[in-house]
Motif scaffolding. Structure first.
Motif, PDB file in Angstrom:
ATOM      1  N   GLY A 174     -52.537 -10.624  20.254  1.00 45.33           N
ATOM      2  CA  GLY A 174     -53.646 -10.693  19.310  1.00 45.33           C
ATOM      3  C   GLY A 174     -54.715 -11.758  19.578  1.00 45.33           C
ATOM      4  O   GLY A 174     -55.895 -11.672  18.933  1.00 45.33           O
ATOM      5  N   ARG A 175     -54.675 -12.612  20.410  1.00 51.47           N
ATOM      6  CA  ARG A 175     -55.556 -13.539  20.757  1.00 51.47           C
ATOM      7  C   ARG A 175     -56.049 -13.270  22.092  1.00 51.47           C
ATOM      8  O   ARG A 175     -55.929 -14.218  23.182  1.00 51.47           O
ATOM      9  N   ASN A 176     -57.169 -12.335  22.089  1.00 55.11           N
ATOM     10  CA  ASN A 176     -57.749 -12.035  23.357  1.00 55.11           C
ATOM     11  C   ASN A 176     -59.404 -12.066  23.196  1.00 55.11           C
ATOM     12  O   ASN A 176     -59.943 -11.194  22.613  1.00 55.11           O
ATOM     13  N   PRO A 177     -59.832 -13.378  23.504  1.00 48.73           N
ATOM     14  CA  PRO A 177     -61.376 -13.612  23.230  1.00 48.73           C
ATOM     15  C   PRO A 177     -62.116 -12.581  24.062  1.00 48.73           C
ATOM     16  O   PRO A 177     -63.176 -12.395  23.741  1.00 48.73           O
ATOM     17  N   GLY A 178     -61.658 -12.002  25.312  1.00 52.30           N
ATOM     18  CA  GLY A 178     -62.407 -11.124  25.983  1.00 52.30           C
ATOM     19  C   GLY A 178     -62.707  -9.809  25.151  1.00 52.30           C
ATOM     20  O   GLY A 178     -63.572  -9.251  25.534  1.00 52.30           O
ATOM     21  N   SER A 238     -62.272  -2.809  14.928  1.00 49.31           N
ATOM     22  CA  SER A 238     -62.113  -2.835  13.457  1.00 49.31           C
ATOM     23  C   SER A 238     -62.683  -4.080  12.958  1.00 49.31           C
ATOM     24  O   SER A 238     -63.352  -5.087  13.618  1.00 49.31           O
ATOM     25  N   LYS A 239     -62.453  -4.272  11.588  1.00 49.96           N
ATOM     26  CA  LYS A 239     -62.899  -5.457  10.905  1.00 49.96           C
ATOM     27  C   LYS A 239     -62.542  -6.911  11.231  1.00 49.96           C
ATOM     28  O   LYS A 239     -62.921  -7.899  10.960  1.00 49.96           O
ATOM     29  N   THR A 240     -61.331  -6.771  12.043  1.00 47.80           N
ATOM     30  CA  THR A 240     -60.724  -8.031  12.259  1.00 47.80           C
ATOM     31  C   THR A 240     -61.490  -8.591  13.803  1.00 47.80           C
ATOM     32  O   THR A 240     -61.023  -9.670  14.255  1.00 47.80           O
ATOM     33  N   VAL A 241     -62.318  -7.741  14.419  1.00 48.68           N
ATOM     34  CA  VAL A 241     -62.894  -8.057  15.735  1.00 48.68           C
ATOM     35  C   VAL A 241     -63.987  -8.900  15.412  1.00 48.68           C
ATOM     36  O   VAL A 241     -64.482  -8.868  14.507  1.00 48.68           O
ATOM     37  N   ALA A 242     -64.165  -9.973  16.412  1.00 45.49           N
ATOM     38  CA  ALA A 242     -65.220 -10.977  16.213  1.00 45.49           C
ATOM     39  C   ALA A 242     -66.805 -10.118  16.075  1.00 45.49           C
ATOM     40  O   ALA A 242     -66.721  -8.967  16.817  1.00 45.49           O
ATOM     41  N   ALA A 243     -67.482 -10.729  15.377  1.00 44.97           N
ATOM     42  CA  ALA A 243     -68.808  -9.862  15.164  1.00 44.97           C
ATOM     43  C   ALA A 243     -69.645  -9.517  16.422  1.00 44.97           C
ATOM     44  O   ALA A 243     -70.292  -8.701  16.595  1.00 44.97           O
ATOM     45  N   TYR A 256     -68.176  -8.726  19.060  1.00 43.75           N
ATOM     46  CA  TYR A 256     -67.778  -7.393  19.768  1.00 43.75           C
ATOM     47  C   TYR A 256     -67.658  -6.025  18.972  1.00 43.75           C
ATOM     48  O   TYR A 256     -66.791  -5.309  19.389  1.00 43.75           O
ATOM     49  N   LYS A 257     -68.553  -6.180  17.917  1.00 37.22           N
ATOM     50  CA  LYS A 257     -68.483  -5.134  17.112  1.00 37.22           C
ATOM     51  C   LYS A 257     -69.062  -3.812  17.752  1.00 37.22           C
ATOM     52  O   LYS A 257     -68.779  -2.664  17.331  1.00 37.22           O
ATOM     53  N   GLU A 258     -69.463  -3.872  18.772  1.00 38.00           N
ATOM     54  CA  GLU A 258     -70.224  -2.824  19.611  1.00 38.00           C
ATOM     55  C   GLU A 258     -69.549  -2.655  20.901  1.00 38.00           C
ATOM     56  O   GLU A 258     -70.172  -2.089  21.886  1.00 38.00           O
ATOM     57  N   HIS A 259     -68.296  -3.114  20.952  1.00 37.51           N
ATOM     58  CA  HIS A 259     -67.703  -3.162  22.519  1.00 37.51           C
ATOM     59  C   HIS A 259     -67.454  -1.598  23.104  1.00 37.51           C
ATOM     60  O   HIS A 259     -66.956  -0.807  22.033  1.00 37.51           O
ATOM     61  N   GLN A 260     -67.821  -1.401  24.234  1.00 36.65           N
ATOM     62  CA  GLN A 260     -67.559  -0.371  25.064  1.00 36.65           C
ATOM     63  C   GLN A 260     -66.430  -0.443  25.840  1.00 36.65           C
ATOM     64  O   GLN A 260     -66.218  -1.585  26.642  1.00 36.65           O
ATOM     65  N   VAL A 261     -65.271   0.544  25.818  1.00 35.52           N
ATOM     66  CA  VAL A 261     -64.170   0.629  26.830  1.00 35.52           C
ATOM     67  C   VAL A 261     -64.965   1.221  28.092  1.00 35.52           C
ATOM     68  O   VAL A 261     -65.400   2.315  28.015  1.00 35.52           O
ATOM     69  N   ALA A 262     -64.534   0.561  29.000  1.00 44.73           N
ATOM     70  CA  ALA A 262     -65.207   1.294  30.247  1.00 44.73           C
ATOM     71  C   ALA A 262     -64.355   2.187  30.841  1.00 44.73           C
ATOM     72  O   ALA A 262     -63.220   2.788  30.257  1.00 44.73           O
ATOM     73  N   SER A 263     -64.930   3.082  31.799  1.00 40.09           N
ATOM     74  CA  SER A 263     -64.326   4.237  32.231  1.00 40.09           C
ATOM     75  C   SER A 263     -62.999   3.761  33.172  1.00 40.09           C
ATOM     76  O   SER A 263     -62.967   2.619  33.528  1.00 40.09           O
ATOM     77  N   TYR A 264     -62.186   4.718  33.483  1.00 40.10           N
ATOM     78  CA  TYR A 264     -60.932   4.282  34.244  1.00 40.10           C
ATOM     79  C   TYR A 264     -60.933   5.292  35.393  1.00 40.10           C
ATOM     80  O   TYR A 264     -60.821   6.495  35.177  1.00 40.10           O
ATOM     81  N   THR A 265     -60.573   4.716  36.360  1.00 37.85           N
ATOM     82  CA  THR A 265     -60.172   5.442  37.712  1.00 37.85           C
ATOM     83  C   THR A 265     -59.058   4.965  38.318  1.00 37.85           C
ATOM     84  O   THR A 265     -59.029   3.798  38.534  1.00 37.85           O
ATOM     85  N   SER A 284     -59.705  -3.302  25.446  1.00 41.91           N
ATOM     86  CA  SER A 284     -60.090  -2.567  24.505  1.00 41.91           C
ATOM     87  C   SER A 284     -59.446  -3.402  23.224  1.00 41.91           C
ATOM     88  O   SER A 284     -58.562  -4.104  23.579  1.00 41.91           O
ATOM     89  N   ASN A 285     -60.274  -3.563  22.082  1.00 42.59           N
ATOM     90  CA  ASN A 285     -59.664  -4.192  20.976  1.00 42.59           C
ATOM     91  C   ASN A 285     -59.183  -3.344  19.945  1.00 42.59           C
ATOM     92  O   ASN A 285     -59.223  -3.709  18.728  1.00 42.59           O
ATOM     93  N   VAL A 286     -58.548  -2.176  20.301  1.00 40.58           N
ATOM     94  CA  VAL A 286     -57.739  -1.486  19.597  1.00 40.58           C
ATOM     95  C   VAL A 286     -56.586  -1.914  18.825  1.00 40.58           C
ATOM     96  O   VAL A 286     -56.024  -3.017  19.512  1.00 40.58           O
TER      97      VAL A 286
END
Length: 905
Positions: free
Chosen positions: A242-246, A827-832, A834-843, A874-876
């Motif tokens: 849960g402590r993932n600054p990335g 989610s609301k627990t995510v730092a401001a 990263y509120k529009e964070h995009q999960v990259a494509s996966y290959t 992902s910040n899921v």
């Protein structure tokens, strides 16, 4: 015998060769099977998934994908779930890793169109299995005996008019070998480059008797598969927890080790180690900034469970005469999934009642300031209420076991000009959840804290360790069983032969008796709140289902054929339903074919969804009490460690008032051969569902406390006891998109034979309503709460592409799997930031090679995830795995595999 009609021979062979979606097989075949070869010109009528009429396979009008067992074995696929992951239209929300932190689950499930596993019908040899006893609405793919399979047929169209309930998103038919002679042994090992996740698989198959010459055949298969666990600390993308600054996460559980306290006298909360960083005792604890500590529980879990699967299938077939045969088939399969999560939780309710609260008194040697635990200025000296997590025994370990048994007696053949099949089957699915370690008797913990035996703030001494060891709760605390007894009959024949073709007709019926029993062992479950079954009551349910159906295959003109089907079902508990299907197949030229269909569908609520015992368990994500901690800020009478960023209790379970889901499906497609040996297919599909059965996402309930005020249940002192979130009929779902297939068999060269295939699905819409009459929300390429019970996402584009090569005894396959990215949960627990964070494509790329030059022996070696691609960040927080989403990616990394197959005789 029906006259051969259809696409040109080169295209038919491409479709039926077994080179399908992502496995080196040509994809999106019009037919399920073609028996014509140069040496055997005689054509046979066969049964195709999605139709009751036997016909020459090229005549089918439904989009069907065929995957041959020999080919998915070459790519190192060791489970049915892994095989299905290569189907672009399968957007599953539940795989084996999803069992982590969850109870009463199916091991792994298929999910065509992302509509939920309950809307994909899974068959074995054209007949139903009992659904997983705990899930009740899906077959556990881990119990499918893939070593016995000949092929898998995937119908990518609604089929309630043929099969009844559950076939809204499509049908997956796992088909075993018809007969077998000889003895065969296969062994496979998979070794990941990183720690954990190693797999091994063995299977032995044997058979005796030639069905045509001897009039009988007996064959059997024993298949064993296991995979080792992977810990979060074994993978860099999960080790942060849960402590993932990335990805903007800095969260943890308020039930900490060292424990947080609430002082009744001073009405303050704190932690004796907060001033020194919290982790003097525990490396996974960290300060919250308000004098309390948080525990990074997600850094201590297992992200891939340890699994063990075994399947046995035996079949005897007897030729009664030239046209008829009888068979008996027996299946036993079981799957064990062992999971590990953080240590047991003991959440003080700040009531001061020693029967419900977790208290430490002034006389305890571990009370702050008594010489062992640092003192805290301002304490009143009275008892403290604790929010505590045990750090002993390596966390909580549990095992879920699902098993399936089926006995099938069947007759099929030709009688008086009719093709027929009939059968009697009895299926049993059993499931149980067992505590293996780390779960503690709550009352014993309360007593141990009050008596000064347990140290809630640091390491235990010998007496404390022995006390907690004796306080462990071990054994099976809940189990379930579902049964399906069924009798079915289908007959089909050619009614007339017109100038345009043959008029085919089929009719049939089915009767099923379903039962379900859900049992809670309260002698065990009541000892630990963490079982989630303390308040549950054992329950049972049953129903009778009767169905009649008919189908016509109508040649309108030589180039145009219609399929018309109608099925009526009667459920003793939810009523009647009638569902039609109309499909057209038009072939204006020999290299061009069009197909379209319209159908209605339904899904009756499963006995589990109606009768699952209501029980309390913690929410997957952390939330703020909207009254005592609105917006994350402590209100008067609120306590941070109790009310802010907490996993609150959620009451879930069955609902006897559920109504059936209803659907409409429309499809329109084309298959054409623009040049020799090149096949292209494009199919548009559109599905609408009413009355979807699910739960309101917990994020919606906490996100709109006014709207869902009735879902909040509070204690007399105003603190939140739990939220109510049982199964309900929600609103509608509307999804549409395109399936695209491409297959190219290149001309033969001196360097060998090459083939290229692509199977892709492009979704253009996925909207859902979280309530009847509510606004539509988008779930396409956007993480939302509309899929499954815990939220999820529907990918806009998925594909599997394959390059095949063969030359003499050598062959090779290079496979690429690709999924587009999406907007993260944020989610609301995510730092401001990263509120529009995009999960990259996966290959991912898989590479394998096979050599068959030795007598009776074939060898395969390969690399899975060739470039060691990590899952995208992902910040899921809806899952127990943080840092990535385990439902859509593979955390194993690069892995090397070898497979040997020896034919004894």
């Amino acid at each position: 015998m029906m006259k051969e009609r259809g696409l040109p021979r080169s295209l038919r062979l491409m479709f039926s060769s077994g080179v399908a979606v992502g496995l080196g097989l040509m994809a999106h075949s019009v037919q399920a099977q073609e028996t014509k070869t140069d040496d055997a010109p005689k054509l046979q009528r066969v049964e195709i998934t999605g139709s009751s009429i036997k016909r020459v396979a090229a005549q089918g009008s439904s989009p069907i994908t065929v995957i041959k067992a020999d080919d998915f074995a070459k790519t190192g696929s060791t489970t049915a779930a892994e095989v299905m992951s290569n189907i672009a239209g399968n957007q599953t929300q539940f795989n084996t890793s999803s069992n982590v932190g969850a109870g009463k689950t199916v091991g792994a499930a298929a999910d065509l169109r992302g509509l939920g596993s309950s809307k994909t019908l899974v068959l074995l040899n054209g007949r139903r299995l009992a659904n997983s006893a705990f899930d009740g609405s899906a077959v556990d793919l881990n119990v499918i005996p893939i070593a016995a399979l000949d092929r898998v047929e995937v119908l990518r169209d609604g089929a309630s008019a043929i099969y009844g309930t559950d076939a809204i998103g499509g049908v997956i038919n796992f088909i075993t070998k018809r007969s077998y002679t000889g003895l065969n042994l296969s062994a496979e090992g998979i070794a990941p480059e990183q720690k954990g996740g190693a797999e091994k698989r063995f299977n032995l198959s044997g058979g005796h008797g030639d069905l045509d010459k001897d009039g009988y055949n007996f064959f059997g298969v024993i298949d064993y598969h296991s995979q080792n666990a992977v810990k979060a600390s074994d993978r860099s993308f999960a080790s942060f927890g849960g402590r993932n600054p990335g990805v903007g996460l800095n969260t943890g559980s308020g039930n900490s080790w060292p424990a947080n306290y609430y002082d009744f006298g001073s009405k303050t909360a704190g932690n004796p180690y907060a001033a020194t960083g919290c982790n003097t005792t525990s490396p996974n604890a960290f300060p919250k900034g308000d004098g309390t500590c948080r525990f990074n529980s997600q850094a201590t879990i297992g992200i891939v469970p340890k699994t063990e699967d075994i399947a046995l299938i035996g079949k005897g077939t007897f030729k009664l005469n030239a046209d008829n045969q009888a068979s008996v088939e027996v299946l036993h399969a079981e799957s064990k999934v062992k999971t590990q999560v953080a240590g047991d939780v003991f959440a003080g309710d700040q009531s001061g009642d020693p029967k419900t609260d977790y208290l430490i008194g002034k006389n305890s040697p571990y009370y702050p300031g008594n010489g062992i635990t640092p003192g805290v200025a301002g304490l009143s000296g009275g008892p403290l209420s604790l929010s505590y997590r045990s750090a002993d025994f390596g966390g909580r370990q549990s095992e879920s076991k699902n098993s399936t048994d089926r006995l099938l007696l069947s007759l099929d053949g030709t009688l008086a000009g009719w093709d027929y099949k009939t059968g009697l089957s009895y299926s049993i699915s059993k499931a149980r959840d067992t505590l293996l370690g780390g779960y503690l008797n709550n009352d014993s913990v309360r007593a141990g804290l009050l008596n000064g035996i347990i140290n809630p703030f640091g390491e235990q001494n010998a007496a404390g360790t022995a006390y907690l060891k004796n306080a462990q709760v071990l054994g099976t605390y809940e189990d379930a069983k579902t049964t399906v007894a069924a009798a079915d009959f289908t007959a089909s024949r050619e009614l007339a032969r017109w100038s345009a073709g043959s008029l085919g007709f089929a009719f049939g019926g089915e009767f099923r008796r379903e039962t379900a029993n859900f049992n809670v062992n309260h002698a065990l479950a009541d000892l630990s709140d963490s079982t989630g079954s303390k308040d549950a009551k054992s329950s049972e349910g049953s129903r009778n289902i009767g169905a009649l159906f008919t189908e016509l295959s109508i040649p309108i003109v030589k180039s145009l054929e219609a399929q018309v089907a109608l099925r009526g079902d009667h459920y003793s508990d939810v009523g009647n339903t009638v569902n039609p299907k109309v499909a057209l197949r038009w072939q204006p030229a020999k290299d061009l074919m069009f197909r379209t269909s319209y159908s209605t569908g339904f899904r009756a609520p499963s006995l589990y969804e109606m009768n699952d015992p209501n029980s309390k368990t913690f929410t997957a994500s952390q939330f703020n009490d909207p009254v005592l901690c609105p917006g994350g800020k402590v209100a008067p009478n609120g306590v941070s460690a109790r009310d802010c960023e907490q996993q609150f209790l959620r009451l879930g379970g069955g609902n006897k008032k559920l109504e059936p889901e209803k659907s409409t499906s429309f499809s329109l497609g084309t298959v054409f051969e623009p040049v020799k040996d090149v096949m292209v297919s494009v199919d548009y599909w559109n599905i609408k569902i009413k009355n979807q059965i699910s739960v309101v996402p917990a994020s919606d309930i906490f996100g709109n406390p006014v709207k869902y005020a009735e879902n909040f249940v509070r204690k007399p002192d105003g603190t939140l006891d739990y939220i109510t979130d049982t199964n309900v009929n929600l609103g509608n779902v509307h999804t549409q998109g395109f399936d695209l297939g491409f297959a190219w068999r290149l001309p033969k060269t001196a360097w060998g034979n090459f083939g290229l295939a692509l199977d892709g699905t492009y979704v253009t819409q996925y909207d859902y309503q979280a309530e009847r009459g509510g606004e539509y929300k988008n779930n396409l390429a956007v993480y939302a709460g509309g899929v499954g019970n815990a939220g999820g996402v529907v990918a806009r584009w998925r594909h599997t592409a394959t390059l095949n090569w063969s030359k003499g005894p050598w062959s090779a396959v290079l496979q690429q799997s690709f999924t587009t990215g999406y907007r993260d949960q944020n989610s609301k627990t995510v730092a401001a930031a990263y509120k529009e964070h995009q999960v990259a494509s996966y290959t991912r790329y898989n590479l394998s090679g096979t050599y068959t030059g030795f007598k009776n022996l074939s060898l395969t070696a390969g690399i899975k995830n060739l470039f060691n691609t990590d899952p995208p960040a992902s910040n899921v927080t809806d899952n127990f795995q943080y840092g990535y989403d385990a439902r859509y990616t593979d955390p194993i990394g690069r892995a090397f595999f070898v497979r040997a197959n020896y034919q004894f005789f």
